[in-house]
Design an enzyme around this catalytic site. Sequence first.
Site, mmCIF file in Angstrom:
data_model
loop_
_atom_site.group_PDB
_atom_site.id
_atom_site.type_symbol
_atom_site.label_atom_id
_atom_site.label_comp_id
_atom_site.label_asym_id
_atom_site.label_seq_id
_atom_site.Cartn_x
_atom_site.Cartn_y
_atom_site.Cartn_z
ATOM 1 N N ASN A 196 0.868 -1.181 0.000
ATOM 2 C CA ASN A 196 0.000 0.000 0.000
ATOM 3 C C ASN A 196 0.903 1.229 0.000
ATOM 4 O O ASN A 196 1.509 1.552 1.013
ATOM 5 C CB ASN A 196 -0.887 -0.026 1.260
ATOM 6 C CG ASN A 196 -1.688 1.257 1.420
ATOM 7 O OD1 ASN A 196 -1.825 2.036 0.486
ATOM 8 N ND2 ASN A 196 -2.228 1.470 2.623
ATOM 9 N N LYS A 252 0.061 4.272 -0.258
ATOM 10 C CA LYS A 252 -0.589 5.474 0.295
ATOM 11 C C LYS A 252 -0.369 6.653 -0.670
ATOM 12 O O LYS A 252 -0.364 6.466 -1.875
ATOM 13 C CB LYS A 252 -0.067 5.772 1.697
ATOM 14 C CG LYS A 252 -0.092 4.537 2.596
ATOM 15 C CD LYS A 252 0.153 4.839 4.026
ATOM 16 C CE LYS A 252 0.313 3.534 4.768
ATOM 17 N NZ LYS A 252 0.012 3.618 6.185
ATOM 18 N N HIS A 289 -9.519 0.735 4.829
ATOM 19 C CA HIS A 289 -8.245 0.951 5.531
ATOM 20 C C HIS A 289 -8.501 1.907 6.696
ATOM 21 O O HIS A 289 -9.321 2.824 6.591
ATOM 22 C CB HIS A 289 -7.219 1.541 4.553
ATOM 23 C CG HIS A 289 -5.827 1.557 5.127
ATOM 24 N ND1 HIS A 289 -5.414 2.516 6.023
ATOM 25 C CD2 HIS A 289 -4.770 0.724 4.946
ATOM 26 C CE1 HIS A 289 -4.155 2.262 6.361
ATOM 27 N NE2 HIS A 289 -3.743 1.180 5.724
ATOM 28 N N GLU A 343 -6.978 4.377 7.742
ATOM 29 C CA GLU A 343 -6.819 5.810 7.411
ATOM 30 C C GLU A 343 -8.051 6.339 6.683
ATOM 31 O O GLU A 343 -8.434 7.496 6.855
ATOM 32 C CB GLU A 343 -5.535 6.014 6.583
ATOM 33 C CG GLU A 343 -4.288 5.848 7.445
ATOM 34 C CD GLU A 343 -3.056 5.355 6.710
ATOM 35 O OE1 GLU A 343 -3.005 5.426 5.471
ATOM 36 O OE2 GLU A 343 -2.124 4.869 7.400
ATOM 37 N N GLU A 350 -5.298 -5.369 10.538
ATOM 38 C CA GLU A 350 -4.314 -4.315 10.774
ATOM 39 C C GLU A 350 -4.628 -3.575 12.081
ATOM 40 O O GLU A 350 -5.489 -2.682 12.094
ATOM 41 C CB GLU A 350 -4.356 -3.302 9.631
ATOM 42 C CG GLU A 350 -3.999 -3.886 8.287
ATOM 43 C CD GLU A 350 -3.423 -2.838 7.350
ATOM 44 O OE1 GLU A 350 -2.326 -3.059 6.844
ATOM 45 O OE2 GLU A 350 -4.052 -1.782 7.156
ATOM 46 N N GLY A 364 2.365 2.054 10.611
ATOM 47 C CA GLY A 364 3.301 3.165 10.436
ATOM 48 C C GLY A 364 3.982 3.616 11.719
ATOM 49 O O GLY A 364 4.566 4.692 11.773
ATOM 50 N N SER A 417 3.499 -2.321 10.247
ATOM 51 C CA SER A 417 4.960 -2.305 10.385
ATOM 52 C C SER A 417 5.619 -3.633 10.013
ATOM 53 O O SER A 417 6.589 -4.054 10.641
ATOM 54 C CB SER A 417 5.353 -1.870 11.802
ATOM 55 O OG SER A 417 4.870 -0.564 12.063
#
Length: 250
Positions: A9, A11, A95, A97, A167, A173, A213
Amino acid sequence: MRKRIIAGNWKMYKKMGEAKAFIAEVKGRLPITAKVEMVICPPSPYLSELVNESEGTSLKIGAQTMHDVEEGAFTGEVSPSMLADMNVEYVILGHSERRQYFNETDESVNKKVHAAFAHQLTPIVCVGESLEEREEGKTVERVSSQVEKAFNGISADQAKAAIIAYEPIWAIGTGKTATSEDANEVCKEIRQEISKLYDESTAAAVRIQYGGSVKPENIAELLSMEHIDGALVGGASLVADSFLKLVELA
Ligand code: PEP
């Protein structure tokens, strides 16, 4: 036997030239028949170009999100039929985010999962708990509820073809990874939820990735776990070398 899948991904990173250089480098070093499914999800303006660049290889291209309707007055959005028209094969949905910054809900994710299947796109459905939920012991409750809602009205055959990415939000991240045992435990619960919603054969078929991560240093241990079938990778998928290393280690 579930085929392993590594998805990158990207982003909102890279310029077009960098994206094309990445594909060129990976292409030159790819095995012709890979035992691992490989997907790169670039920013949407690069999708068409990267589908063309990776044509004829085992590297597949996915989108990072999409709307759930065909077309309309939705400024800035990309529709499922546009993705299908560009020969994009996968789409990341829900996701954290997108949930956090763009108001995606379990209900909108469910609509998008339906739309993905209606356009022969493979959805990568993201679920995961916040740090607070984990500390309150609500991880399984949260994740199971996200799975149940995302798959509402989805047939068993479709569910078998879906990919679920577990996730934990606190691991994305941040450099913090769930221990492989903890990640496996939650992935096992996700599989049990699929079994409850459908049946055991559907649960045995659905592929569950871990994300948060993941890097070359920790992927082997994560993938040695029974219920983890691959990884959804952010930061470590941006560099061709480390993406290829992840694929090699899978
Ligand atoms: C992600 O973007 O889904 C992700 C897991 O990011 P990272 O690997 O950088 O934690």
